[in-house]
Motif scaffolding. Structure first.
Motif: not given
Length: 1054
Positions: A652-666
């Motif tokens: 939440y509280d992100a700027d409108t249409f802003t790119p983010y780097d994402i990764k997930v691990q178990a």
């Protein structure tokens, strides 16, 4: 020789006979043939019957155990056993509760004892609902409500349902039954639900919910009795505005729960949520969308999943989600399926000859795996007299070289915490070779026959292995010859499976080979069973050479395993070995990367990060969670992270249409798994703030137009540019009289460069259009551009409408048509083509041209059988439009005669004419009667008629003779009748004349000669009917008086 053959026959008579009923002529141990169910419900008001029937030779003697102890039926005055039967009759007039216990029947004779199942006797008690007065439930509109049912427990468990408007209805079991005109079932919907526990749930209450009261009803299947709970009244308090609320759980509560169900039983999963507006329920299983199969029913508006017969495929985590426009909640139900023991191979009776081999197999399965116990005549085999030729190996009891001492009834008990199985199987060893036996009834059991000097053995098995001797003798000498029969067979299963050297992903399995049965073992197949599979449904793990008896197995961490081994030779595969002990590998960090990681904004200031879940086999340990990482792309900020057990995470509280780097691990309790590759996600989009400018059109054609506009600045799109969308509608036709449909249409265009353009097709010619364009991202459309107007040029018209072919005469055909639905311009004329279709003269195609105001044509045909094909098309200045083609029907003289019906011969027409004639006749008769009554009524009848606006009678009823003088003056008119008729047409008389003429509408003066009429002193007329009569119509009453005289209409008709 005969004695030897007889002995051989008797020895082999019953060998390997497994599935046939043994005749009662043969002495045998008891067999239970009938017994009551394990859960036996009885009514104490009736005779309580517990069934137990058995057969045997000699006939069995019966006894009973109650709660594991001997039950002396003879000494109980309220119990007795039926003759030659073990069935127990209990007449419990006093204290029937003492007989509520666990019973077991024993049938015994000299060869052994057979035991029935343990029968639990339960007393049926009449259900009683407390007769309390329930206080009204007061709740504000919009809040949730739960009405509890709490029915009497049974047994058996009752079925519940809710009714409304039940205050005036009696319970169903009252002595006096009444009608139930007001009661009606509560209908479930998205807002109202009946739970599995019988309670009534309201996700939110409305004012209408307080119209009626509610009562819970329970039906008890044993006696089919229906009980009704006292009604409860719901009072809903109204408020100015009903406050909306995010979803909350009513049943079940919390964020997670678990359900244990037995194999084959009904599985019910329920999620009921409160909220305003009513939440919508969706389901997933193990992170994936729930696949609804034929075994499964989704009911109660998605709030319940019903699986009538649960299986091990139903194990998993079911997540129900409740959503409305204010929020979203989830609840996870962990379903575990266990199984009471069930048979894989049930032991069957054995009849053996002395020195023969045999075995009893008691193979069952369940979850958890059942424990096998053996009994002989009801006594545990471990404490029974030992027999050297009897060997117990798990689920198999083996007998070698049997003797009469092995005769008995053997019980196999397979049990786990959810139930048990009990099976009786007897072993009957023939005691004497000369025992009387009717061979004619047993000849179908023989497998060994003599064919002259040959011994023939059919269906050879391992028991046939051994030395065979043939003896030939006569009076002087005898000779013999012996041969050893060796039977090659599939190998015996391996035994003594042992596990050692356990690690995270491996374990060592060792076993003892079984007998190869004279054919070498070529390989071993190792199978496994884990938590994900139905017991008894084994999976192949790996094969190993036949020379190995110890191998290393490669496994998955944190998984329960059981193993079994199958030996294989050239003949075939052995029976599986007994399973190994249950084994669990130790845990390890996850080694699988979450797949399909993506980030998508669902609102203008958030981003939803989602991924595909790991399967349960990929967890490698308990309490699997996911570690989510993100940071703003192309920035120097540090990675942020959060841990969740769900499959989504919101930023939440992100700027409108802003790119983010994402990764997930178990991650689990043993550590972190590998990270997924970094992907780029975008936060949510907002509505575009700029409209495309300079919208214009070019290349206007009759059905399409090219659209141009200026591109919108990327920053003002507030998201990813998806497309440009042009909205257009037909505003009017250039033909002012034509009605048009102004429905709006749209056409989408991709961004195709710095000077974007597109073609809109499907326009209607000769029309006026309006258009505007917007820019869109993945969520919103931007503001509209300015409206533009353009007109399409003429085109060719559509097909003429309402084309008709008629035969108005026998020798001609008439065709006509209407304007096209879409003229698409100014119609300049019509073209008609026609040609015969059923003649051999080969008439050429003819074409007729018509002006725009001509829409019909007639043609004279050669004969009554000639048919034509007509084609008509409209024309504008651009050319002909679409043709409409139709063939004339097959007109004949008869058909024409049927079509041209004479109306004067129709019954309805004759009936109407008769009715009109009758009405006219009645009117004439009425008019004649009215005219003939003119001078024959007395004066007294006319005295009651008002002669002027104020009645001339005084209070004593005397008559004012001055009114007759006025009548006389009115009657003497100075002009003849024709002038009177002309005077009637001159218009309305004055008000004064009307008032004078209204003194009398009907007077006898009209029938006089017109002079002064003398009166006697008593007021009677002198010369009452003398002089010339005059028609009443000669009087001029004026047009206004006809409105007040209802008889004028009839007189005018006459």
């Amino acid at each position: 020789m005969g004695t030897l053959v007889e002995a051989a026959l008797l020895l082999l008579l019953w060998q390997s006979v497994w599935t046939l009923d043994i005749p009662l002529e043969v002495r045998q141990p008891p067999t239970i043939i009938k017994q009551s169910m394990k859960e036996h419900i009885v009514d104490p008001k009736d005779t309580m019957v517990i069934e137990c029937e058995a057969k045997g030779n000699p006939h069995p003697i019966f006894s009973w155990r109650r709660n594991g102890k001997y039950f002396n039926v003879a000494r109980d005055s309220q119990a007795s056993m039926r003759r030659r039967s073990g069935t127990l009759d209990i007449y419990a007039r006093n204290n029937p509760e003492q007989y509520e216990a666990e019973y077991q029947c024993i049938a015994s004779n000299e060869y052994g004892s057979a035991y029935s199942n343990k029968i639990r006797l339960q007393l049926y008690r009449a259900p009683v609902w407390p007769r309390e007065i329930l206080e009204p439930v007061v709740v504000s509109a919009g809040l949730p409500l739960v009405l509890s049912c709490d029915p009497p427990p049974g047994p058996p468990k009752p079925e519940t349902y809710w009714m409304s408007s039940c205050s005036y209805a009696r319970p169903f079991n009252w002595p006096i039954q009444t009608a139930f005109p007001t009661m009606e079932a509560v209908r479930p919907d998205r807002r109202v639900s009946m739970g599995v526990n019988g309670d009534l749930y309201f996700s939110n209450v409305l004012i209408n919910d307080s119209v009626a009261d509610y009562c819970c009803n329970a039906r008890f299947p044993y006696k089919n009795v229906i009980q009704q709970k006292m009604p409860v009244v719901v009072k809903v308090l109204s408020t100015r505005t009903v406050a909306e609320a995010a979803p909350t759980w009513l049943s079940p509560t919390g964020s997670s729960s678990s359900i244990l169900v037995l194999l084959g039983e009904e599985l019910l999963l329920e999620c009921i949520a409160a909220g305003m507006p009513s939440p919508h329920i969706t389901w997933t299983k193990d992170g994936d969308e729930l696949a609804v199969t034929s075994r499964m029913k989704v009911k109660n508006f998605n709030k319940m999943i019903q699986i009538p017969k649960a299986s091990f495929d139903d194990v998993g985590e079911y997540t129900c989600a409740a959503t409305n426009r204010l929020g979203y909640i989830e609840h996870t139900i962990t379903v575990r399926v266990k199984a009471a023991p069930f048979w894989l191979e049930k032991p069957i009776d054995l009849i053996l000859a002395p020195e023969e081999n045999g075995r009893l197999v008691c193979r069952s399965d369940g979850a958890p795996r059942p424990t096998i116990s053996w009994f002989i005549n009801g006594e545990p085999i471990e404490t029974a007299d030992p027999q050297p030729n009897r060997q117990m190996s798990g689920d198999t009891l083996t007998f070698r070289s049997v003797s009469a001492a092995n005769t008995g009834v053997y019980q196999c008990n397979a049990s786990n915490q959810f139930g048990y199985l009990l099976a009786n199987a007897f072993v009957n060893v023939l005691r004497k070779l000369n025992e009387h036996l009717d061979l004619t009834s047993c000849v179908h059991f023989l497998r060994i026959t003599l064919d002259e000097s040959n011994l023939v053995i059919t269906n050879v098995n391992r028991g046939d292995e051994g030395n065979y001797t043939c003896v030939i003798k006569n009076e002087l000498d005898q000779k013999s010859a012996s041969a050893h029969l060796m039977v090659m067979d599939r190998p015996n299963p391996p035994t003594t499976l042992e596990l050692s050297d356990p690690y995270e992903r491996t374990v060592r399995l060792s076993w003892v080979p079984g007998d190869s049965n004279h054919n070498p073992i070529t390989e071993y197949l190792v199978q496994y069973d884990d938590d994900d599979w139905l017991p008894g449904k084994w999976r192949n793990l790996s094969t190993y050479p036949g020379t190995l008896t110890s191998v290393i197995l490669h496994l998955t961490p944190f998984t329960y395993y059981e193993f079994r081994v199958i030996a294989i030779n050239e003949i075939g595969a052995s029976q599986p070995s007994r399973p190994s002990m249950r084994f669990q590998t130790s845990g390890a960090p996850p080694d699988v990367i979450p797949k399909n990681v993506k980030g998508v904004g669902t609102w203008r200031n958030n981003m939803e990060i989602s991924w595909e879940p790991l399967t349960y086999r990929e967890w490698n340990g308990p309490k699997l969670k996911y570690l989510v990482w993100w940071k703003r792309r192309d920035s120097r900020e540090e990675w942020k992270n959060a841990t969740t057990k769900w499959l989504k995470y919101y930023i939440y509280d992100a700027d409108t249409f802003t790119p983010y780097d994402i990764k997930v691990q178990a991650v689990n309790d043993f550590g972190l798994g590998p990270e997924s590759p970094v992907v780029v996600g975008y936060s949510g989009e907002d509505r575009p703030i700029t409209a495309p400018l300079n919208l214009r059109v070019s290349d206007i054609e009759s059905t399409q137009v090219t659209v141009h506009w200026d591109s919108v600045n990327r920053e003002s799109i507030m998201g990813e540019l998806k497309e440009y969308k042009a909205y257009y509608w037909r505003d009017s036709s250039q033909l002012r009289w034509l009605w048009v449909n102004r429905a709006m249409k749209s056409k989408s265009f991709s961004d195709n460069g710095p000077e974007p353009s597109g073609v809109v097709t499907g326009l209607i010619p000769y029309s006026n259009y309006k258009m505007y364009i917007v820019v869109t991202n993945n969520r919103y459309e931007g503001p509209p551009s300015n409206n533009i107007h353009f007109s399409t040029p003429e085109g060719v018209p559509s097909v003429p409408t309402s084309f008709r072919i008629q035969q108005r005469h026998l020798d001609s055909i008439y065709v006509d048509w209407d304007l096209p639905a879409e003229p698409n311009g100014i119609i300049t004329g019509y073209s008609l083509k026609y040609q015969t279709v059923n003649t051999t003269r080969g008439e050429e195609l003819r074409v007729e041209e018509f002006p725009p105001n001509t829409t019909s044509f007639s043609i004279r045909r050669y004969d009554r059988y000639t048919r034509y094909r007509f084609s008509v098309a409209a024309r504008t200045r651009l050319g002909l439009g679409e043709w409409h083609t139709e063939e004339s029907p097959h007109y004949t003289t008869e058909t024409y005669a049927q079509d041209q019906v004479d109306i004067t011969t129709q019954g309805w027409f004759i009936g109407i004419m008769c009715a009109v004639a009758l009405i006219v006749l009645i009117l004439l008769i009425v008019c004649f009667i009215k005219r003939s009554r003119g001078g024959k009524y007395p004066v007294r009848e006319k005295k009651d008629i008002s002669l002027e606006p104020v009645d001339d009678k005084d209070q004593e009823g005397s008559f004012d003779y001055r009114s007759l003088e006025r009548i006389t003056r009115v009657s003497t008119l100075p002009y003849p009748r024709r002038e009177e008729e002309r005077g009637l047409q001159r218009g309305q008389p004055s008000m004064e004349a009307m008032m004078k003429r209204s003194d009398s509408d009907d007077s006898l003066v009209e029938y006089g000669e017109g002079g002064e009429i003398p009166f006697n002193e008593d007021g009677s007329f002198i010369g009452q009917y003398t002089g010339t009569r005059r028609d009443v119509r000669e009087l001029d009453f004026g047009g206004g008086l006809e409105l007040h005289s209802p008889m004028n209409t009839i007189y005018s008709v006459a």
